[in-house]
Design a protein around this motif. Structure first.
Motif, PDB file in Angstrom:
ATOM      1  N   PHE A 136     -16.517   1.561   2.398  1.00  0.00           N
ATOM      2  CA  PHE A 136     -16.478   0.708   3.573  1.00  0.00           C
ATOM      3  C   PHE A 136     -16.401  -0.763   3.170  1.00  0.00           C
ATOM      4  CE2 PHE A 136     -18.323   4.648   5.089  1.00  0.00           C
ATOM      5  CZ  PHE A 136     -17.606   4.849   6.263  1.00  0.00           C
ATOM      6  N   PRO A 137     -15.948  -1.647   4.081  1.00  0.00           N
ATOM      7  CA  PRO A 137     -15.858  -3.078   3.754  1.00  0.00           C
ATOM      8  C   PRO A 137     -17.185  -3.629   3.247  1.00  0.00           C
ATOM      9  CG  PRO A 137     -14.749  -2.627   5.830  1.00  0.00           C
ATOM     10  CD  PRO A 137     -15.450  -1.357   5.431  1.00  0.00           C
ATOM     11  N   GLY A 138     -17.147  -4.323   2.118  1.00  0.00           N
ATOM     12  CA  GLY A 138     -18.341  -4.913   1.517  1.00  0.00           C
ATOM     13  C   GLY A 138     -19.186  -3.953   0.709  1.00  0.00           C
ATOM     14  N   GLN A 139     -18.853  -2.674   0.701  1.00  0.00           N
ATOM     15  CA  GLN A 139     -19.652  -1.675  -0.015  1.00  0.00           C
ATOM     16  C   GLN A 139     -19.277  -1.630  -1.489  1.00  0.00           C
ATOM     17  OE1 GLN A 139     -19.081   2.336   1.372  1.00  0.00           O
ATOM     18  NE2 GLN A 139     -20.800   3.132   0.215  1.00  0.00           N
TER      19      GLN A 139
ATOM     20  N   MET B 106     -15.991  -2.666  -5.818  1.00  0.00           N
ATOM     21  CA  MET B 106     -16.434  -3.226  -4.546  1.00  0.00           C
ATOM     22  C   MET B 106     -15.243  -3.431  -3.635  1.00  0.00           C
ATOM     23  SD  MET B 106     -18.531  -6.636  -3.679  1.00  0.00           S
ATOM     24  CE  MET B 106     -18.767  -7.134  -1.989  1.00  0.00           C
ATOM     25  N   ASN B 107     -15.366  -2.969  -2.403  1.00  0.00           N
ATOM     26  CA  ASN B 107     -14.335  -3.179  -1.395  1.00  0.00           C
ATOM     27  C   ASN B 107     -14.537  -4.567  -0.804  1.00  0.00           C
ATOM     28  OD1 ASN B 107     -12.605  -3.234   0.777  1.00  0.00           O
ATOM     29  ND2 ASN B 107     -13.346  -1.354   1.702  1.00  0.00           N
ATOM     30  N   ALA B 108     -13.729  -5.515  -1.247  1.00  0.00           N
ATOM     31  CA  ALA B 108     -13.845  -6.896  -0.790  1.00  0.00           C
ATOM     32  C   ALA B 108     -12.941  -7.182   0.401  1.00  0.00           C
ATOM     33  CB  ALA B 108     -13.515  -7.840  -1.946  1.00  0.00           C
ATOM     34  N   THR B 109     -12.379  -6.135   1.015  1.00  0.00           N
ATOM     35  CA  THR B 109     -11.507  -6.321   2.167  1.00  0.00           C
ATOM     36  C   THR B 109     -12.277  -6.046   3.455  1.00  0.00           C
ATOM     37  OG1 THR B 109     -10.729  -4.024   2.361  1.00  0.00           O
ATOM     38  CG2 THR B 109      -9.602  -5.428   0.746  1.00  0.00           C
TER      39      THR B 109
ATOM     40  N   LYS C 136     -11.099  -3.772   5.515  1.00  0.00           N
ATOM     41  CA  LYS C 136     -10.586  -2.454   5.906  1.00  0.00           C
ATOM     42  C   LYS C 136     -11.294  -1.356   5.113  1.00  0.00           C
ATOM     43  CE  LYS C 136      -5.935  -4.207   6.853  1.00  0.00           C
ATOM     44  NZ  LYS C 136      -6.121  -4.456   8.240  1.00  0.00           N
ATOM     45  N   ILE C 137     -11.328  -0.156   5.693  1.00  0.00           N
ATOM     46  CA  ILE C 137     -11.871   0.999   4.985  1.00  0.00           C
ATOM     47  C   ILE C 137     -10.891   1.395   3.885  1.00  0.00           C
ATOM     48  CG2 ILE C 137     -12.437   3.451   5.209  1.00  0.00           C
ATOM     49  CD1 ILE C 137     -13.475   2.855   7.994  1.00  0.00           C
ATOM     50  N   GLN C 138     -11.432   1.732   2.711  1.00  0.00           N
ATOM     51  CA  GLN C 138     -10.600   2.156   1.584  1.00  0.00           C
ATOM     52  C   GLN C 138     -11.027   3.547   1.118  1.00  0.00           C
ATOM     53  OE1 GLN C 138     -11.136  -1.057  -1.263  1.00  0.00           O
ATOM     54  NE2 GLN C 138      -9.295  -2.063  -0.510  1.00  0.00           N
ATOM     55  N   VAL C 139     -10.103   4.235   0.460  1.00  0.00           N
ATOM     56  CA  VAL C 139     -10.405   5.499  -0.200  1.00  0.00           C
ATOM     57  C   VAL C 139     -10.157   5.280  -1.689  1.00  0.00           C
ATOM     58  CG1 VAL C 139      -9.775   7.918  -0.455  1.00  0.00           C
ATOM     59  CG2 VAL C 139      -9.815   6.881   1.817  1.00  0.00           C
ATOM     60  N   ALA C 140     -11.192   5.516  -2.501  1.00  0.00           N
ATOM     61  CA  ALA C 140     -11.085   5.404  -3.958  1.00  0.00           C
ATOM     62  C   ALA C 140     -10.880   6.812  -4.495  1.00  0.00           C
ATOM     63  CB  ALA C 140     -12.352   4.778  -4.530  1.00  0.00           C
ATOM     64  N   ARG C 141      -9.855   6.983  -5.324  1.00  0.00           N
ATOM     65  CA  ARG C 141      -9.489   8.321  -5.791  1.00  0.00           C
ATOM     66  C   ARG C 141      -9.093   8.250  -7.264  1.00  0.00           C
ATOM     67  NH1 ARG C 141      -5.019   9.921  -2.127  1.00  0.00           N
ATOM     68  NH2 ARG C 141      -6.704  10.256  -0.658  1.00  0.00           N
ATOM     69  N   ILE C 142      -9.570   9.226  -8.047  1.00  0.00           N
ATOM     70  CA  ILE C 142      -9.134   9.375  -9.439  1.00  0.00           C
ATOM     71  C   ILE C 142      -8.381  10.693  -9.519  1.00  0.00           C
ATOM     72  CG2 ILE C 142      -9.862   9.663 -11.843  1.00  0.00           C
ATOM     73  CD1 ILE C 142     -12.267   7.863 -11.188  1.00  0.00           C
ATOM     74  N   THR C 143      -7.115  10.618  -9.937  1.00  0.00           N
ATOM     75  CA  THR C 143      -6.273  11.817  -9.947  1.00  0.00           C
ATOM     76  C   THR C 143      -5.727  12.165 -11.322  1.00  0.00           C
ATOM     77  OG1 THR C 143      -4.328  10.493  -9.394  1.00  0.00           O
ATOM     78  CG2 THR C 143      -5.541  11.457  -7.557  1.00  0.00           C
ATOM     79  N   ASN C 144      -5.947  11.321 -12.318  1.00  0.00           N
ATOM     80  CA  ASN C 144      -5.324  11.579 -13.617  1.00  0.00           C
ATOM     81  C   ASN C 144      -6.211  12.360 -14.591  1.00  0.00           C
ATOM     82  OD1 ASN C 144      -7.055   9.320 -14.072  1.00  0.00           O
ATOM     83  ND2 ASN C 144      -5.853   8.752 -15.860  1.00  0.00           N
ATOM     84  N   ILE C 145      -7.344  12.873 -14.145  1.00  0.00           N
ATOM     85  CA  ILE C 145      -8.229  13.665 -15.017  1.00  0.00           C
ATOM     86  C   ILE C 145      -8.115  15.124 -14.587  1.00  0.00           C
ATOM     87  CG2 ILE C 145     -10.601  14.018 -15.815  1.00  0.00           C
ATOM     88  CD1 ILE C 145      -9.367  11.309 -16.634  1.00  0.00           C
ATOM     89  N   PRO C 146      -7.604  15.993 -15.461  1.00  0.00           N
ATOM     90  CA  PRO C 146      -7.446  17.413 -15.092  1.00  0.00           C
ATOM     91  C   PRO C 146      -8.793  18.075 -14.792  1.00  0.00           C
ATOM     92  CG  PRO C 146      -6.355  16.911 -17.191  1.00  0.00           C
ATOM     93  CD  PRO C 146      -7.125  15.705 -16.800  1.00  0.00           C
ATOM     94  N   ASN C 147      -8.798  19.002 -13.849  1.00  0.00           N
ATOM     95  CA  ASN C 147      -9.978  19.796 -13.474  1.00  0.00           C
ATOM     96  C   ASN C 147     -11.125  18.960 -12.920  1.00  0.00           C
ATOM     97  OD1 ASN C 147      -8.650  22.132 -14.470  1.00  0.00           O
ATOM     98  ND2 ASN C 147      -9.308  21.565 -16.539  1.00  0.00           N
TER      99      ASN C 147
END
Length: 131
Positions: free
Chosen positions: A45-48, A21-24, A26-37
Motif C-alpha cells: 500500500f502507499p507509504g508501506q 517502500m512504496n513511495a507512490t 497508488k497500490i503496488q504489487v511486488a512480485r519475484i518471478t525469476n526464482i524456480p519453485n
C-alpha cells in the motif's frame, strides 16, 4: 525478522534481507518471478514498507495498480534492496557527535548550555512616564 509465508526452495543456499517502500500514492504489487519453485507476491500500500528475504539473484517486479489493471513499472535487483541486519552496523552508544562523511561537518549542532541572566527591563519607545 521477515515474515516468510512461502519459504525459499531448499536448493537456495544464501538469502539476503531486503526492504522495499512504496513511495507512490497508488497500490503496488511486488512480485519475484525469476526464482524456480518459489512464489512471492505481495500487495504494498502507499507509504508501506515491505521487508522480506530473497536469494541474491532475485529480481523484484513492481506492478503499479491502475483503474482495472496493473502495469509493470519497475524491475529491481534484490541486491539493491538489501539491508543490514541488526547488530552488523549499529551505532555506538557514546556521546560523540556524528560527522557527515560528505561535508565533514557535524550533522547535529551542539546545544548552547551557557547559563546567564536573560531578564532585561522592558522599555517602550515613544511613551512618556506618568508621575
Amino acid at each position: 525478522m521477515a515474515q516468510i509465508l512461502d519459504p525459499l526452495p531448499p536448493e537456495q543456499s544464501g538469502k539476503i534481507l531486503c526492504c522495499y517502500m512504496n513511495a507512490t500514492s497508488k497500490i503496488q504489487v511486488a512480485r519475484i518471478t525469476n526464482i524456480p519453485n518459489w512464489y512471492f507476491e505481495r500487495v504494498v500500500f502507499p507509504g508501506q514498507r515491505l521487508v522480506f528475504e530473497a536469494p541474491p539473484e532475485a529480481q523484484m517486479e513492481i506492478h503499479t495498480g491502475m483503474m482495472a489493471s496493473a502495469i509493470l513499472s519497475d524491475t529491481i535487483p534484490c541486491t539493491r534492496l538489501a539491508i543490514n541486519e541488526p547488530g552488523t552496523n549499529e551505532l555506538s552508544n557514546n556521546s560523540e557527535v556524528a560527522i557527515d562523511s560528505i561535508n565533514t561537518k557535524p550533522m547535529v549542532q551542539p546545544i548552547n548550555t551557557k547559563t546567564e541572566n536573560t531578564t532585561k527591563p522592558l522599555t517602550i519607545a515613544g511613551l512618556a512616564s506618568v508621575d
